[in-house]
Design an enzyme around this catalytic site. Sequence first.
Site, PDB file in Angstrom:
ATOM      1  N   TYR A  89       0.875  -1.179   0.000  1.00  0.00           N
ATOM      2  CA  TYR A  89       0.000   0.000   0.000  1.00  0.00           C
ATOM      3  C   TYR A  89       0.906   1.221   0.000  1.00  0.00           C
ATOM      4  O   TYR A  89       1.627   1.458   0.973  1.00  0.00           O
ATOM      5  CB  TYR A  89      -0.880  -0.047   1.245  1.00  0.00           C
ATOM      6  CG  TYR A  89      -1.870   1.089   1.395  1.00  0.00           C
ATOM      7  CD1 TYR A  89      -2.747   1.417   0.369  1.00  0.00           C
ATOM      8  CD2 TYR A  89      -1.943   1.803   2.590  1.00  0.00           C
ATOM      9  CE1 TYR A  89      -3.667   2.430   0.523  1.00  0.00           C
ATOM     10  CE2 TYR A  89      -2.866   2.820   2.757  1.00  0.00           C
ATOM     11  CZ  TYR A  89      -3.727   3.134   1.720  1.00  0.00           C
ATOM     12  OH  TYR A  89      -4.637   4.146   1.875  1.00  0.00           O
TER      13      TYR A  89
ATOM     14  N   TYR B  71     -11.878  -3.702   7.089  1.00  0.00           N
ATOM     15  CA  TYR B  71     -10.564  -3.435   7.684  1.00  0.00           C
ATOM     16  C   TYR B  71     -10.660  -2.375   8.786  1.00  0.00           C
ATOM     17  O   TYR B  71     -10.235  -2.577   9.917  1.00  0.00           O
ATOM     18  CB  TYR B  71      -9.567  -2.974   6.610  1.00  0.00           C
ATOM     19  CG  TYR B  71      -8.231  -2.584   7.200  1.00  0.00           C
ATOM     20  CD1 TYR B  71      -7.253  -3.549   7.423  1.00  0.00           C
ATOM     21  CD2 TYR B  71      -7.961  -1.277   7.582  1.00  0.00           C
ATOM     22  CE1 TYR B  71      -6.050  -3.206   8.000  1.00  0.00           C
ATOM     23  CE2 TYR B  71      -6.767  -0.933   8.175  1.00  0.00           C
ATOM     24  CZ  TYR B  71      -5.808  -1.899   8.379  1.00  0.00           C
ATOM     25  OH  TYR B  71      -4.616  -1.564   8.975  1.00  0.00           O
ATOM     26  N   HIS B  72     -11.243  -1.232   8.449  1.00  0.00           N
ATOM     27  CA  HIS B  72     -11.279  -0.135   9.410  1.00  0.00           C
ATOM     28  C   HIS B  72     -12.271  -0.383  10.542  1.00  0.00           C
ATOM     29  O   HIS B  72     -12.198   0.268  11.580  1.00  0.00           O
ATOM     30  CB  HIS B  72     -11.602   1.179   8.694  1.00  0.00           C
ATOM     31  CG  HIS B  72     -10.476   1.666   7.835  1.00  0.00           C
ATOM     32  ND1 HIS B  72     -10.506   1.572   6.463  1.00  0.00           N
ATOM     33  CD2 HIS B  72      -9.280   2.216   8.155  1.00  0.00           C
ATOM     34  CE1 HIS B  72      -9.370   2.061   5.979  1.00  0.00           C
ATOM     35  NE2 HIS B  72      -8.619   2.451   6.974  1.00  0.00           N
TER      36      HIS B  72
ATOM     37  N   LYS C  19     -10.348  17.727  16.285  1.00  0.00           N
ATOM     38  CA  LYS C  19      -9.576  17.073  15.231  1.00  0.00           C
ATOM     39  C   LYS C  19      -9.425  18.043  14.061  1.00  0.00           C
ATOM     40  O   LYS C  19     -10.300  18.144  13.199  1.00  0.00           O
ATOM     41  CB  LYS C  19     -10.264  15.782  14.770  1.00  0.00           C
ATOM     42  CG  LYS C  19     -10.033  14.625  15.732  1.00  0.00           C
ATOM     43  CD  LYS C  19     -10.355  13.279  15.127  1.00  0.00           C
ATOM     44  CE  LYS C  19      -9.450  12.888  13.993  1.00  0.00           C
ATOM     45  NZ  LYS C  19      -8.026  12.736  14.393  1.00  0.00           N
TER      46      LYS C  19
END
Length: 654
Positions: A15, A169-170, A528
């Site tokens: 990746y 995945y996440h 954030k």
Amino acid sequence: MTEIQKDKPWLIRTYAGHSTAAASNALYRGNLAKGQTGLSVAFDLPTQTGYDSDHVLSRGEVGKVGVPVAHLGDMRTLFDQIPLEQMNTSMTINATAPWLLALYIAVAEDQGADISKLQGTVQNDIIKEYLSRGTYICPPKPSLKLITDVAAYCYRNVPKWNPMNVCSYHLQEAGATPEQELAFALATGQAVLDGLREQVPEEDFPKLVGRISFFVNAGIRFVTEMCKMRAFVDLWDEICENRYGVSDPRYRRFRYGVQVNSLGLTEQQPENNVYRILIEMLAVTLSKKARARAVQLPAWNEALGLPRPWDQQWSMRMQQILAYETDLLEYGDLFDGNPVVDAKVEELKAGARAELDNLESMGGAISAIEYMKSRLVESNAARINRIEGGETTVVGVNKFTTTEPSPLTSGDNGILVIDPAVEQDQIARLQAWRAERDDTKVAQALAALREAAQTGQNIMEPSIAAAKAGVTTGEWAEEMRKVYGTYRGPTGVSGAPSNQTENLDEIRAAVDAVSDSLGRRLKFLVGKPGLDGHSNGAEQIAVRARDCGMDISYEGIRLTPEEIVNAAIAENAHVIGLSILSGSHLPLVEEVIERMKSADLGHIPLIVGGIIPEEDARNLENMGVSKVYTPKDFELNTIMMDIVALVDPKPIAA
């Protein structure tokens, strides 16, 4: 002697992507020369979230976690001297998936390729973005429409392309249990297929089902993860046959690629990560029945920062040794008929079916986004509690912590550092591109794109035309925003304390004491800044602060420094915490501090968390940051006491 017929190896990928299209192209060609058999493209956050490199939200983010692709020129450079008709390319892109696929097709046509022969995948899974990754743009329903547009277009024009990678995945990175990972991913696949049913003739629908693939995480609990993959195979086959009437078993195959778990990679004793990565790879390769079609492995040092080409090569060699030196591919499935494996698979399937039924009762994945997000935050909190309490052992972190200095990290800290000048260079190229294109053609292409979105036409053809006309990533996404609107996903962080307050009495008493001296409840604002959507850390800090009795303010991802400082003024915050995992901490924190000083908030303590190298941490402290936390600071209770001490150190000292 009978010659053994070996299976073909899975696609071997890394990746990769960073800095610029030219630098990433050199990296790709280097990796292909080393034996990599497919490409996996990482895009930077502005590209993922539909902003041009010179947008205010892009500041500090350009080229950090992937390659910036702002227009057709960037895409041409990215794949220069790489014949796309012969390549299998995975693009990890979601909200802007139709656009990046349009650019890819335009480049393939430039190369003279027959686009019907293109092979690869766009991830194109927006639902998990609302739950765990945060690179969404538009609300769920129109976003689902864009997913089905890509699938319908590929079915007709690029039949070998996987138009969607349902990405669990996440979900695991965000704390999902194996049962949640199975159920939430399968529910996402169902939502997409339900939306696609009307897009193609009924007799062709099974072929479209057969193009849906998955992208899965493999964690360190080897037996459970291997069984999870076998459960995925069985459950997907079951769904395709029973829910969608797919009779041909070829179209019911669970086809998946994998990257093994990055969440479990540690900053402490990072050399241990090599063994973690190997063990996790075995979970998705040993069982032939549930073997991955493509594997990409993180590098040993990704908890420290961006891996270097050598680090990626080391991970690639791990795959090649397993595929080419061992005898793994000479045998059938090693686990068929194993009673332990069969029992675990059935247990996981039962748990996943129960959760799937629960989601179905809510109206499916789209309707259950807020529920799924809250469940992930709860599961992640429980995972962190187990590590903090020593119930879960993490070698080098909460047990076996005595260590020798690592020669792998001596000197240069063992990571790739992106030159800050990359951002200005990319902006200059973008501005030159805009200056040289035909503005009339661009305006016409954008008008056609807008009309297609407004009238419900398939977005792909006008997107390809827009790519060829010179439209930029930000311009394409802005048309989607104008037509469909923007969206802020649920944070999963409620205002009410949880029941996980064991061992918090001392901290709660300290919070009460400081709050009494302040004359009101200690106010902690968690922000954030920038485009980083990895919100797990911020969520867990906010949850723990809430459970410790603080008055928290957390509005979620993708805020500008100006918005964060304005919120601090409006909330009358006592302390501000910033979470940044994309590597953009220096410019973003610097701007927050400048704005705090201009607003006479320089006295408010500022703490920062993220994947931050030691030198950067020192620079942040020199700017005025009170505390810097990195993945090694896993004890949240320690951070909570630090916050109390920063707000009013006198009662703590007493």
